[in-house]
Scaffold this active site. Structure first.
Site, short mmCIF file in Angstrom:
data_model
loop_
_atom_site.label_atom_id
_atom_site.label_comp_id
_atom_site.label_asym_id
_atom_site.label_seq_id
_atom_site.Cartn_x
_atom_site.Cartn_y
_atom_site.Cartn_z
N SER A 55 0.87 -1.18 0.00
CA SER A 55 0.00 0.00 0.00
C SER A 55 0.89 1.22 0.00
CB SER A 55 -0.89 0.06 1.25
OG SER A 55 -2.00 -0.78 1.12
N GLU A 62 -0.70 18.77 -6.36
CA GLU A 62 -2.03 18.80 -6.98
C GLU A 62 -2.99 17.78 -6.38
OE1 GLU A 62 1.31 20.12 -9.52
OE2 GLU A 62 0.90 18.22 -8.50
N SER A 63 -2.62 16.99 -5.39
CA SER A 63 -3.43 16.06 -4.60
C SER A 63 -2.66 14.78 -4.32
CB SER A 63 -4.80 15.78 -5.20
OG SER A 63 -5.62 15.21 -4.18
N HIS A 68 -3.13 -0.01 -3.63
CA HIS A 68 -3.07 -1.20 -2.79
C HIS A 68 -3.00 -2.39 -3.74
CE1 HIS A 68 -3.33 -3.46 0.91
NE2 HIS A 68 -4.07 -4.32 0.23
N CYS A 83 -5.72 18.10 -9.34
CA CYS A 83 -6.44 19.33 -9.61
C CYS A 83 -5.51 20.26 -10.36
CB CYS A 83 -6.94 19.97 -8.30
SG CYS A 83 -5.63 20.38 -7.15
#
Length: 145
Positions: A55, A62-63, A68, A83
């Site tokens: 994971s 930008e985010s 996983h 974004c």
């Protein structure tokens, strides 16, 4: 209507199980995917489970990109959320699918941060697409080559 962000939910099937088990390789692929999307990588954190599976998340300006893996099934679940005007999340999606050697990829694109006339924000799930142009996609099944 302009969305603040694009969220691609990705199901990768029939991937290379050895790659999905290798925490360093998974991390490297997600960082490369973020860079392919023209995103600025800020931080990464990845964990390898025992006996198998990884994971991790790549935090970008930008985010984020997250994953996983289930090597025993040759499967990886990935989220790519960006974004801004300069990022290209579909490039990240395609690069990761190729690097994980996925034989099939199922994607859903969600346009997020869409204000209504009252300033209430919501999301919109994209329409089906032929998968050629980086447009809206909803449960688009692709064979990775």
């Amino acid at each position: 209507m302009k969305a603040l962000g694009t969220h691609i939910i990705v199901e990768l099937s029939d991937c290379n199980s050895q790659i999905l088990s290798d925490v360093d390789q998974v991390a490297s692929i997600l960082v490369a995917a973020a860079k392919a999307a023209n995103a600025e990588v800020l931080q990464t954190t990845f964990h390898r489970f025992s006996p198998q599976g990884v994971s991790g998340v790549v935090v970008i300006a930008e985010s984020h990109l997250s994953i996983h893996t289930w090597p025993e099934f040759g499967y990886a679940a990935m989220d790519i959320y960006t974004c801004g005007e300069k990022t290209e999340p579909w490039k990240a999606c395609r690069l990761a699918a190729t690097e994980f050697q996925a034989k099939q990829m199922l994607t859903t694109e969600v346009r997020r941060g869409m204000p209504d006339e009252d300033g209430v924000y919501s999301h919109h799930v994209g329409k089906r697409s032929n998968g050629v142009a980086p447009g809206a996609k909803n449960r688009k099944l692709s064979v990775v080559r």
